[in-house]
Motif scaffolding. Sequence first.
Motif, mmCIF file in Angstrom:
data_model
loop_
_atom_site.group_PDB
_atom_site.id
_atom_site.type_symbol
_atom_site.label_atom_id
_atom_site.label_comp_id
_atom_site.label_asym_id
_atom_site.label_seq_id
_atom_site.Cartn_x
_atom_site.Cartn_y
_atom_site.Cartn_z
ATOM 1 N N LEU A 124 21.570 26.220 -56.769
ATOM 2 C CA LEU A 124 21.686 26.779 -58.114
ATOM 3 C C LEU A 124 20.478 26.355 -58.940
ATOM 4 N N CYS A 125 19.738 27.327 -59.429
ATOM 5 C CA CYS A 125 18.551 27.079 -60.258
ATOM 6 C C CYS A 125 18.849 27.523 -61.679
ATOM 7 N N LEU A 126 18.971 26.554 -62.591
ATOM 8 C CA LEU A 126 19.204 26.828 -64.003
ATOM 9 C C LEU A 126 18.040 26.325 -64.844
ATOM 10 N N ARG A 127 16.867 26.357 -64.292
ATOM 11 C CA ARG A 127 15.676 25.901 -64.999
ATOM 12 C C ARG A 127 15.447 26.754 -66.246
ATOM 13 N N ASN A 128 15.358 26.082 -67.391
ATOM 14 C CA ASN A 128 15.114 26.756 -68.666
ATOM 15 C C ASN A 128 16.253 27.665 -69.105
ATOM 16 N N GLU A 145 30.213 21.932 -53.333
ATOM 17 C CA GLU A 145 29.357 21.727 -52.161
ATOM 18 C C GLU A 145 27.937 22.257 -52.375
ATOM 19 N N LEU A 146 27.415 22.111 -53.580
ATOM 20 C CA LEU A 146 26.021 22.462 -53.830
ATOM 21 C C LEU A 146 25.113 21.440 -53.155
ATOM 22 N N THR A 147 24.017 21.914 -52.578
ATOM 23 C CA THR A 147 23.026 21.016 -51.989
ATOM 24 C C THR A 147 21.777 20.885 -52.839
ATOM 25 N N CYS A 148 21.509 21.852 -53.713
ATOM 26 C CA CYS A 148 20.333 21.821 -54.578
ATOM 27 C C CYS A 148 20.741 22.282 -55.971
ATOM 28 N N LEU A 149 20.346 21.494 -56.984
ATOM 29 C CA LEU A 149 20.673 21.813 -58.369
ATOM 30 C C LEU A 149 19.453 21.534 -59.236
ATOM 31 N N ASP A 150 18.950 22.569 -59.887
ATOM 32 C CA ASP A 150 17.776 22.473 -60.744
ATOM 33 C C ASP A 150 18.207 22.677 -62.191
ATOM 34 N N LEU A 151 18.126 21.598 -62.988
ATOM 35 C CA LEU A 151 18.478 21.641 -64.399
ATOM 36 C C LEU A 151 17.274 21.294 -65.264
ATOM 37 N N SER A 152 16.092 21.619 -64.808
ATOM 38 C CA SER A 152 14.874 21.235 -65.507
ATOM 39 C C SER A 152 14.747 21.974 -66.842
ATOM 40 N N CYS A 153 14.172 21.267 -67.818
ATOM 41 C CA CYS A 153 13.833 21.854 -69.122
ATOM 42 C C CYS A 153 15.046 22.434 -69.833
ATOM 43 N N CYS A 154 16.171 21.730 -69.779
ATOM 44 C CA CYS A 154 17.389 22.189 -70.443
ATOM 45 C C CYS A 154 17.802 21.305 -71.611
ATOM 46 N N LEU A 179 15.932 17.012 -62.697
ATOM 47 C CA LEU A 179 16.323 16.774 -64.086
ATOM 48 C C LEU A 179 15.097 16.587 -64.970
ATOM 49 N N LYS A 180 14.089 17.346 -64.724
ATOM 50 C CA LYS A 180 12.852 17.231 -65.498
ATOM 51 C C LYS A 180 13.077 17.686 -66.935
ATOM 52 N N ASP A 181 12.538 16.900 -67.893
ATOM 53 C CA ASP A 181 12.555 17.265 -69.312
ATOM 54 C C ASP A 181 13.969 17.562 -69.795
ATOM 55 N N ASN A 182 14.827 16.536 -69.745
ATOM 56 C CA ASN A 182 16.207 16.685 -70.196
ATOM 57 C C ASN A 182 16.607 15.640 -71.222
ATOM 58 N N SER A 183 15.619 14.980 -71.830
ATOM 59 C CA SER A 183 15.888 13.984 -72.873
ATOM 60 C C SER A 183 16.808 12.879 -72.372
ATOM 61 N N LEU A 184 16.599 12.454 -71.152
ATOM 62 C CA LEU A 184 17.408 11.391 -70.563
ATOM 63 C C LEU A 184 16.827 10.035 -70.929
ATOM 64 N N SER A 185 17.689 9.019 -70.951
ATOM 65 C CA SER A 185 17.283 7.653 -71.237
ATOM 66 C C SER A 185 17.913 6.728 -70.199
ATOM 67 N N ASP A 186 17.740 5.442 -70.388
ATOM 68 C CA ASP A 186 18.315 4.466 -69.468
ATOM 69 C C ASP A 186 19.836 4.534 -69.459
ATOM 70 N N ALA A 187 20.436 4.833 -70.614
ATOM 71 C CA ALA A 187 21.896 4.930 -70.681
ATOM 72 C C ALA A 187 22.419 6.075 -69.812
ATOM 73 N N GLY A 188 21.710 7.204 -69.811
ATOM 74 C CA GLY A 188 22.133 8.321 -68.969
ATOM 75 C C GLY A 188 22.037 8.003 -67.496
ATOM 76 N N LEU A 189 20.983 7.306 -67.087
ATOM 77 C CA LEU A 189 20.852 6.919 -65.684
ATOM 78 C C LEU A 189 21.913 5.895 -65.296
ATOM 79 N N ARG A 190 22.272 5.018 -66.220
ATOM 80 C CA ARG A 190 23.300 4.028 -65.915
ATOM 81 C C ARG A 190 24.636 4.702 -65.658
#
Length: 393
Positions: A124-128, A145-154, A179-190
């Motif tokens: 599933l590609c949801l880029r932009n 059962e997705l194997t690839c998920l693109d959420l870039s620039c969202c 997850l490119k350019d998604n305004s993530l921080s350390d809290a989101g990764l935790r």
Amino acid sequence: GAGGVQNVTPKTRPFSLFSRSFSVELCMNREDDRARRQRTDHFIFTYTKEGNLRYSAKSLFSLVLGYISDNVDHIDSLIGFPEQIAEKLFSAAEARQKFTEPVTGLRALQKFTEAYGSLVLCSLCLRNRYLVISEKLEEIKSFRELTCLDLSCCKLGDEHELLEHLTKEALSSVKRLLLKDNSLSDAGLRRMTAPVRVLKKGLENLLVLDLSCNPKITDVGIGYLLSFKKLNCLDISGTGLKDVNAVVKRLQMQIGLVHSKVPLKEFDHSNCKTEGWAEQTVLQWEQAVMDAMKPQDNLRSRAAALRFYGKTHRIEEVVKCTLVEPEIKASGNLQFYKETVQNCHLPLKKEVAGSHELKNNKKRALAEQERERTSKQKHLCLTVEDWDLLNTY
């Protein structure tokens, strides 16, 4: 002869329930206008060379397929149903745009995803496409059962519901997450890595991870990624790292990731595509969102007239939903790969690969000591918020 007919006594006619002018018309669901217009759907009309109209009857299979696709939201379950026929049923319902309906579309889509999983959608590609995510969030969460998920620039952020859904068991099969350019921080990764760090569940099968262009991710957030032991490729370009050299050494010693000197093909977003039965369904969602954003014709003509007379400023079309990707900071390209995985990166020079092997041999002793030290502390890195998050599973 006429006299003979007159002498014959008239016979009594049998009692008739209906008059001669009575007629019966058979149709399905008279309350539905579409059903009334589709009374001739069981015929195929064609024209001969002479221009004459000719028709032939459809097969019983196509008639039943059309009827079930019109009422696909009433199906109880498709588990155990042959996938060859299920694919045709999905295509028929998709052609009727059944999956774009607000309530019944979600219910019908869930029946297919529960029974066929990755066949419905494996990539599933949801880029932009942040508008599609906001409008069809529940439908997107129904995919399994997705194997690839693109959420870039969202621009999802740390608290988005979809990011929390990534840690669920339904998406434990994800191997490539962008997850490119998604305004993530350390809290989101935790929060995203908490199930993997403690319960060994969630994104435990992750192989490729793209966290580039998230400047709020620091050295602390990179430490949470060390729980992804199967990770083969990582992109942290454009993040807010303070000590880049220390992060590079830490990734190499603890999970065996080597800093790449050239861009890796795994992070080429042009290779990520939507694949599966629901490929056209996702396009229909996007088209519906774009149509809803288009201004009405009467308003557009009025705005054009006002612009002509200089009473309003000319603005860009709002239909184009593209985000401007932030520029990568001076830290440069921070993409990593595992040397044991040959298909994960572009062909590199033999000299560069050999130098990395020599460095690995020199640092193996230090790596073992670092692993022993971190193994004692890995159970002490949980906070109260971590336990609150884990208690929801």
